[in-house]
Design an enzyme around this catalytic site. Structure first.
Site: not given
Ligand code: PEP
Ligand code: MG
Length: 537
Positions: A183, A289, A325, A423, A444-445, A455, A492
């Site tokens: 993050h 976020r 979110r 996700e 991402n997740d 990650r 996203c």
């Molecule tokens: C993701 O997981 O792609 C996402 C947008 O959420 P975050 O990166 O905040 O976990």
């Molecule tokens: Mg996520």
């Protein structure tokens, strides 16, 4: 000293040069488990009183401008308005050192942005006060100050430390560990702070070195010679030209070379980000976020503060959709007192909507604030980490309860559309089971769970690739479901912001992407280069 090179991975693209400020592993605001709110509050009140006494002692031995400056600091410290946001955060379970640092970061930012030069010049006083109180709260762990424009070197950088650094004068990050999918890397990309991770060795050994940070190639040049400096300066010049080319795309609606329209929205983590942005650059806000929006402010339990922030975002968007979110804390975004400590694998633990189920009161406050903000624009609510349809059904019940409460109290509100992140692989694979108003893919997740590559672990970053065919196949099937069921699907995650992924995402059938503000130009340019002729969607 002879020139040396370190090699790592680019985590936030860009070029920067500067002098290294090294942060020791312990040089973070201790993110310890808080004591009782009473104990934390007493600790802060005592530290503030001690800092005031220290300043008074200093003032009695000084005169002129120094005495005036100290008098200003004493007056600030004795003002309850300065300490009340930190005390509110403590009530929500934050430890005193973090609550203080984060509340002061917000205060300092407010001063720094002041139109009035006098107030803007007072930010240094606030920083002094912050550090003095923090040193009293955490004896033996005083933070190294990070000068503007510095290249920060560390083993890793917690989110709270990143947020407490002032990046307005530029700078860069070099981590001996870390991961491009963390993050903090995501925030660095959003803020345009070049970042290289995984260079190995010791961060302390870099302290004071002059460096060139090439966060395009993932390379760091220590004590550069004349030739390297000249070549780097030329690249910075060329980069400025590329940025200029991106700028031309920023305010245009995005379309492929063969004229297929693509919606491009913004991801934001801070309301202040919007102040510098023209709404015309985007088709809306695709991800707020909220766990970062209220990082350490105590606003999570404060409906009025949340409503105020959401309303500002909705008004900025001027009728465009705004997807907010609900709290996605947990994983690598802990909130002391809210998230669960000591989980063996926090990414597979109580995070996202699972955490809201543990804290229904907190969730209800957030839903009430969102329903109220929906009066001021096209506010949509998105749930993170949904795994089974029951979680969506429960959230809908909670939203109904929030709307009923508001109606009963005569408070204006509107039902926002209720969507969910895709996700978790279970939701991606069985998407037709979920009766959501819209979907947004969290690549991402989704990538970390599909590839079993966390990650935040640099050693497996190569595997956590959103271009993996298994991830792309899932994205294509989600997009297909959206088309067939007539439900909007966006993406996203950070893959949306990577121009190298644009062609593959559009070919997978996506027609809506949401990206960090710094990626709007590059992504629109990449879209314009795609020819989808004959490609179904
Ligand atoms: C993701 O997981 O792609 C996402 C947008 O959420 P975050 O990166 O905040 O976990
Ligand atoms: Mg996520």
């Amino acid at each position: 000293m002879a020139e040396r090179r370190l090699f790592g991975r680019a985590a936030a693209r860009g070029l920067a040069r500067g002098v290294v400020t090294a942060l020791a592993t312990t040089d973070t605001v201790p993110d310890r488990i808080p004591g009782s709110p009473e104990a934390e509050r007493d600790a802060l009140v005592l530290a503030v009183a001690q800092a005031g006494a220290e300043l008074e002692a200093l003032q009695s031995g000084s005169s002129g401008a120094a005495s005036e400056m100290l008098g200003f600091q004493i007056a600030l410290l004795s003002d309850e308005e300065l300490t009340s946001p930190a005390l509110a955060a403590i009530e929500c379970g934050r430890p005193a050192p973090l609550a203080w640092t984060e509340a002061m970061a917000a205060e300092i930012a407010g001063y720094a942005e002041a139109e009035d030069d006098y107030f803007a010049a007072r930010t240094a006083d606030l920083e002094d006060i912050r550090d003095r109180v923090l040193a009293l709260l955490t004896p033996g762990t005083g933070q190294v100050a990070v000068p503007g424009g510095a290249v920060v070197a560390a083993a890793d950088l917690p989110l709270s430390r990143f947020l407490a650094i002032d990046w307005r004068e530029g700078g860069a990050i070099v981590l001996t560990g870390g991961s491009p999918a963390s993050h903090v890397a995501m925030l660095a990309r959003a803020r345009g702070v070049p970042m290289v991770v995984g260079v190995g060795g010791s961060a302390a050994a870099l302290a004071g070195c002059e460096v060139l940070v090439d966060a395009e190639a993932g390379e760091v040049v220590l004590e550069p010679g004349e030739a390297s400096r000249a070549a780097f300066a030329a690249r910075i010049g060329a980069q400025a030209a590329v940025v200029g080319a991106h700028a031309a795309f920023r305010t245009r609606p995005a379309a492929t070379a063969d004229g297929v329209a693509v919606s491009v929205s913004l991801n934001i983590a801070d309301v202040a980000e919007l102040e510098r942005l023209d709404p015309a650059i985007c088709d809306g806000i695709g991800l707020v976020r909220t766990e970062l929006l209220f990082h350490g402010t105590g606003a999570l339990s404060d409906e009025a503060a949340q409503y105020g922030a959401y309303r500002r975002i909705a008004e900025w968007a001027d009728g465009r959709p705004v997807v907010i979110r609900t709290l996605d804390a947990g994983g690598d975004k802990p909130i002391p007192g809210v998230t669960i400590t000591g989980e063996s694998n926090p990414f597979l633990g109580v995070r996202g909507i699972r955490l809201s189920l543990h804290h229904p009161k907190l969730f209800l406050v957030q839903l009430r604030a969102l329903a109220r903000a929906a009066v001021h624009g096209d506010v949509r609510v998105m749930l993170p980490m949904v795994t089974v349809p029951d979680e969506l059904a429960w959230a809908r019940q909670m939203l109904n309860a929030a709307l009923d409460e508001l109606a009963e109290a005569g408070i204006p509100a509107r039902r926002p559309r209720l969507g969910m992140m895709i996700e978790v692989p279970a939701a991606a694979i069985a998407i037709e089971e979920f009766d959501a108003d819209f979907f947004s893919i969290g690549s991402n997740d989704l990538t970390q769970y599909v590839t079993a590559a966390a990650r935040d672990i640099g050693a497996v970053a190569e595997l956590a690739d959103p271009g993996n065919p298994a991830v792309l196949r899932l994205i294509a099937s989600i997009a297909r479901h959206g088309r067939e069921a007539g439900v909007d699907v966006s993406l996203c995650g950070d893959a949306a912001a990577d121009p190298a992924m644009t062609d593959r995402l559009l070919r997978a059938g996506l027609r809506s992407l949401s990206v960090a503000p710094s990626a709007i130009g590059p992504v629109k340019q990449a879209i314009a280069a795609v020819d989808l002729h004959g490609c179904a969607a």
